[in-house]
Design an enzyme around this catalytic site. Structure first.
Site, short mmCIF file in Angstrom:
data_model
loop_
_atom_site.label_atom_id
_atom_site.label_comp_id
_atom_site.label_asym_id
_atom_site.label_seq_id
_atom_site.Cartn_x
_atom_site.Cartn_y
_atom_site.Cartn_z
N CYS A 1 -20.07 0.01 -0.22
CA CYS A 1 -20.44 -0.62 -1.49
C CYS A 1 -21.84 -0.32 -2.02
CB CYS A 1 -20.31 -2.14 -1.35
SG CYS A 1 -18.61 -2.66 -1.38
N PHE A 2 -22.87 -0.44 -1.17
CA PHE A 2 -24.23 -0.42 -1.70
C PHE A 2 -24.53 0.82 -2.56
CE2 PHE A 2 -26.48 -3.48 1.50
CZ PHE A 2 -25.72 -4.50 1.01
N ALA B 1 -26.85 -4.51 -5.39
CA ALA B 1 -28.09 -3.76 -5.66
C ALA B 1 -29.31 -4.52 -5.11
CB ALA B 1 -28.25 -3.52 -7.16
N PHE B 2 -29.33 -5.85 -5.29
CA PHE B 2 -30.46 -6.64 -4.77
C PHE B 2 -30.51 -6.58 -3.24
CE2 PHE B 2 -32.68 -9.71 -7.73
CZ PHE B 2 -32.37 -9.02 -8.90
N LEU B 3 -29.33 -6.68 -2.61
CA LEU B 3 -29.30 -6.65 -1.15
C LEU B 3 -29.77 -5.29 -0.63
CD1 LEU B 3 -25.91 -8.53 -0.58
CD2 LEU B 3 -28.18 -9.37 0.00
N THR C 1 -12.28 2.73 -4.92
CA THR C 1 -12.93 3.21 -6.15
C THR C 1 -14.14 4.06 -5.78
OG1 THR C 1 -14.13 1.11 -6.21
CG2 THR C 1 -12.25 1.29 -7.68
N PHE D 1 -21.12 1.79 10.48
CA PHE D 1 -22.31 1.59 9.63
C PHE D 1 -23.04 0.29 9.95
CE2 PHE D 1 -21.58 -1.65 6.32
CZ PHE D 1 -20.21 -1.88 6.42
N VAL E 1 -7.81 -1.69 -4.63
CA VAL E 1 -7.71 -0.29 -4.20
C VAL E 1 -9.10 0.36 -4.16
CG1 VAL E 1 -5.38 -0.05 -5.10
CG2 VAL E 1 -7.30 0.56 -6.55
N ASP F 1 0.87 -1.18 0.00
CA ASP F 1 0.00 0.00 0.00
C ASP F 1 0.91 1.23 0.00
OD1 ASP F 1 -3.25 0.28 1.12
OD2 ASP F 1 -2.00 2.08 0.90
C1 UDX Z 1 -22.02 -5.60 1.42
C2 UDX Z 1 -22.38 -6.99 0.85
O1 UDX Z 1 -23.18 -7.71 1.81
C3 UDX Z 1 -21.11 -7.77 0.54
O2 UDX Z 1 -21.44 -9.01 -0.10
C4 UDX Z 1 -20.23 -6.93 -0.40
O3 UDX Z 1 -19.01 -7.60 -0.66
C5 UDX Z 1 -19.94 -5.57 0.19
O4 UDX Z 1 -21.18 -4.90 0.52
P1 UDX Z 1 -21.22 -4.70 3.79
O5 UDX Z 1 -21.53 -3.36 3.21
O6 UDX Z 1 -19.89 -4.90 4.42
O7 UDX Z 1 -21.34 -5.83 2.66
O8 UDX Z 1 -22.32 -5.07 4.91
P2 UDX Z 1 -23.81 -5.64 4.87
O9 UDX Z 1 -23.93 -6.66 5.92
O10 UDX Z 1 -24.24 -6.02 3.52
O11 UDX Z 1 -24.67 -4.38 5.34
C6 UDX Z 1 -24.83 -3.21 4.56
C7 UDX Z 1 -25.76 -2.24 5.24
O12 UDX Z 1 -27.11 -2.73 5.24
C8 UDX Z 1 -25.42 -1.98 6.72
O13 UDX Z 1 -25.59 -0.62 7.00
C9 UDX Z 1 -26.43 -2.82 7.48
O14 UDX Z 1 -26.69 -2.35 8.76
C10 UDX Z 1 -27.64 -2.69 6.56
N1 UDX Z 1 -28.59 -3.81 6.73
C11 UDX Z 1 -28.23 -5.07 6.37
C12 UDX Z 1 -29.85 -3.56 7.24
O15 UDX Z 1 -30.20 -2.41 7.58
N2 UDX Z 1 -30.73 -4.60 7.36
C13 UDX Z 1 -30.41 -5.88 7.02
O16 UDX Z 1 -31.28 -6.77 7.17
C14 UDX Z 1 -29.11 -6.12 6.50
P1 ADP Z 2 -11.56 -1.19 0.23
O1 ADP Z 2 -12.70 -1.09 1.20
O2 ADP Z 2 -12.02 -1.39 -1.19
O3 ADP Z 2 -10.52 -2.18 0.65
P2 ADP Z 2 -9.88 0.98 1.23
O4 ADP Z 2 -10.02 2.45 1.00
O5 ADP Z 2 -10.10 0.44 2.62
O6 ADP Z 2 -10.86 0.27 0.19
O7 ADP Z 2 -8.42 0.48 0.77
C1 ADP Z 2 -7.83 0.77 -0.44
C2 ADP Z 2 -6.33 0.97 -0.22
O8 ADP Z 2 -5.69 1.06 -1.49
C3 ADP Z 2 -5.93 2.24 0.54
O9 ADP Z 2 -5.21 1.89 1.72
C4 ADP Z 2 -5.05 3.03 -0.45
O10 ADP Z 2 -3.94 3.68 0.17
C5 ADP Z 2 -4.55 1.92 -1.37
N1 ADP Z 2 -4.12 2.37 -2.71
C6 ADP Z 2 -4.83 3.11 -3.61
N2 ADP Z 2 -4.13 3.31 -4.73
C7 ADP Z 2 -2.92 2.67 -4.56
C8 ADP Z 2 -1.75 2.51 -5.39
N3 ADP Z 2 -1.69 3.00 -6.61
N4 ADP Z 2 -0.70 1.82 -4.87
C9 ADP Z 2 -0.78 1.29 -3.62
N5 ADP Z 2 -1.85 1.41 -2.81
C10 ADP Z 2 -2.91 2.08 -3.26
#
Ligand code: UDX
Ligand code: ADP
Length: 481
Positions: free
Chosen positions: A285-286, A234-236, A99, A347, A97, A41
């Protein structure tokens, strides 16, 4: 063009030591002792945290992660800032990394900013030696593999003669959820590998076979793999918005969302998971993935499809504002100068991640109404909260008599111990479902709160009986009685 001479994978480099790269590589190292995994990193502070002897100080909190790090670190798992060096000795490079959504320019507010992915691809192109498999692990918009391929091939072409590198590009999206990442990685529902080169797919397949049965490892073309990841999220997210929308209806009709969830979840076609009403979905992600989907649909003129998915986010935004507004309304229409104890800033429970947390939006709304927030979270540190709220912490609040404070500007402070936040509070708001919030002694808590006092439970962690026996007013998400 050099001929591709494929070899057995022995050394892996993962670029990005974040919430995805860190735990994923830790589990691969733990399950494949014959592989050398080097996580790199550019952020040296983060790398130092990964190398900290005190396992409580790893940069991310994830149950079970510390034990794996202890077993593998400096054996077949390293963390460093040696990006170029580790790329050059790797047979396979994971790109993991960040996005984030673009904030300006073309596609601003919807498309992902691929700046970091592009930089990575250029670094790989410049430093790789021999045949290298490049795997996109970060959640990426559809067609990103094409961008990576393009950069790898054209940079290589420019350097004609000076390099013998050849590449295959695969998509291998990560489905781990924070808080359960280790379990999700050790026992995944499926692993998805998308690509157009059978040998490269099988090389990655072989790694996963160390602990995952073949029937759970799916092979697709590269676009299906990228799109499947966006669609799964998106579905979740859509399920969460759906249940929260019905929760709002429960509150006005006298129904109860937990009973409705149970009733519909027993239908095997619907299933019981992801039906918990809460303060709205957060996480990195969502929202980002749905926005990507919306952007993609608009690009292809599928405007009705775009509007359908966009409404999932709109409902989530509305829902978070709704909670902040109802707190203000129940507290006689004003929270200016009132002490509100916020329980939970991450979160979701079991993570220290606050990205897109509902707590940020709800706290910001209450602060803009002049509230004095006392905030607790077992794993999020106050610097992160300051960063998210964009208001400096007022530590002196801890020693002030807040209830006599006349205040137009909101302020906040961090409370380390849950038991220390109730004194003089007009309301307690539970926003993250941490287990320890289920153990609060409401008898003691209620004695020191200012009357009339309110408890707002946006995560359904407490029973109404327990609260009302202490003469506290109680609101619970999706509860109409
Ligand atoms: C999500 C996807 O689940 C995972 O597969 C993907 O790789 C990354 O995005 P994450 O965001 O880490 O994972 O957590 P997740 O458990 O999905 O919860 C997302 C949000 O939805 C949280 O804020 C959680 O509190 C909320 N949530 C989830 C609800 O409010 N109700 C539920 O029943 C489930
Ligand atoms: P994710 O949740 O997708 O893992 P994070 O923001 O937690 O995302 O982590 C992404 C990591 O990638 C950060 O620690 C950032 O410093 C690193 N990163 C981004 N661009 C580069 C790069 N070009 N070379 C090395 N590390 C990088």
């Amino acid at each position: 063009m050099n001929q591709k001479i494929r070899k057995k994978i022995k050394r892996i480099c993962c670029i990005g030591a974040g919430f995805v790269g860190g735990p994923t590589m830790a589990v691969i190292a733990d399950k494949c002792k014959n592989l050398q995994i080097n996580v790199v990193d550019k952020n040296s502070k983060r790398i130092n945290q990964w190398n900290n002897d005190d396992l409580n100080k790893l940069p991310i909190f994830e149950p079970g992660l510390d034990k794996i790090i202890k077993r593998c670190r400096n054996k077949n798992l390293t963390f460093s800032t040696n990006v170029e060096e580790e790329i050059s000795s790797a047979d396979l490079v994971f790109i993991s990394v960040n996005t984030p959504t673009k904030i300006k320019g073309l596609g601003a507010g919807k498309a992902s900013d691929l700046k970091w992915v592009e930089a990575c691809a250029r670094q790989v192109a410049a430093n790789a030696k021999g045949h290298t498999i490049v795997v996109e692990k970060s959640t990426l918009p559809v067609k990103t593999a094409e961008v990576i391929k393009n950069i790898l091939e054209s940079t290589n072409f420019e350097k004609e003669g000076s390099t013998n590198a050849t590449f295959d590009v695969l998509s291998n999206p990560e489905f781990l959820a924070e808080g359960t990442a280790i379990k999700d990685l050790e026992y995944p529902d499926r692993v998805l590998i998308g690509g157009d080169c059978k040998d490269a797919i099988m090389a990655l397949n072989e790694i996963y076979l160390n602990w995952i049965p073949q029937e759970k490892i799916l092979h697709t073309n590269i676009w299906s793999s990228e799109l499947a990841k966006l669609t799964a999220n998106a579905f979740l997210a859509q399920r969460v918005s759906s249940i929260n929308s019905i929760g709002a209806l429960c509150e006005v009709t006298g129904a109860n969302i937990r009973e409705v969830s149970r009733a519909i979840g027993t239908d095997s076609r619907i299933g019981p998971k992801f039906l918990d009403a809460g303060p709205g979905f957060g996480g990195s992600c969502f929202k980002k993935d749905i926005l990507n989907l919306v952007y993609l649909c608009q690009y292809y003129d599928l405007n009705e499809v775009a509007t359908f998915w966009e409404s999932v986010i709109e409902l989530n935004n509305w829902h978070q504002s709704r909670i902040a507004n109802l707190i203000v309304k129940k507290l006689f229409g004003t929270v200016s100068g009132k002490k509100i104890f916020i329980l939970g800033f991450a979160f979701k429970e079991n993570t220290n991640d606050t990205r897109e947390s509902a707590s940020i939006k709800i706290c910001k709304d209450l602060l803009s109404e002049g509230a004095v927030l006392f905030i607790n979270d077992p794993k999020v540190n106050p610097d992160q909260i300051e960063n998210d709220l964009k208001i400096k912490e007022t530590k002196s609040l801890l020693n002030e008599d807040v209830k006599n404070k006349s205040n137009n500007d909101g302020s906040w402070c961090f409370v380390n111990q849950v038991s220390c936040g109730f004194k003089g509070a007009d309301a307690v708001v539970i926003l993250t479902g941490w287990q320890e919030y289920q153990k609060i002694d409401w008898g003691n808590a209620s004695k020191t709160m200012r009357r009339p006092s309110w408890v707002f439970d946006a995560r359904s962690v407490i029973s109404s009986k327990e609260i009302t026996q202490h003469k506290l007013n109680f609101w619970q998400i999706g509860s109409g009685n």
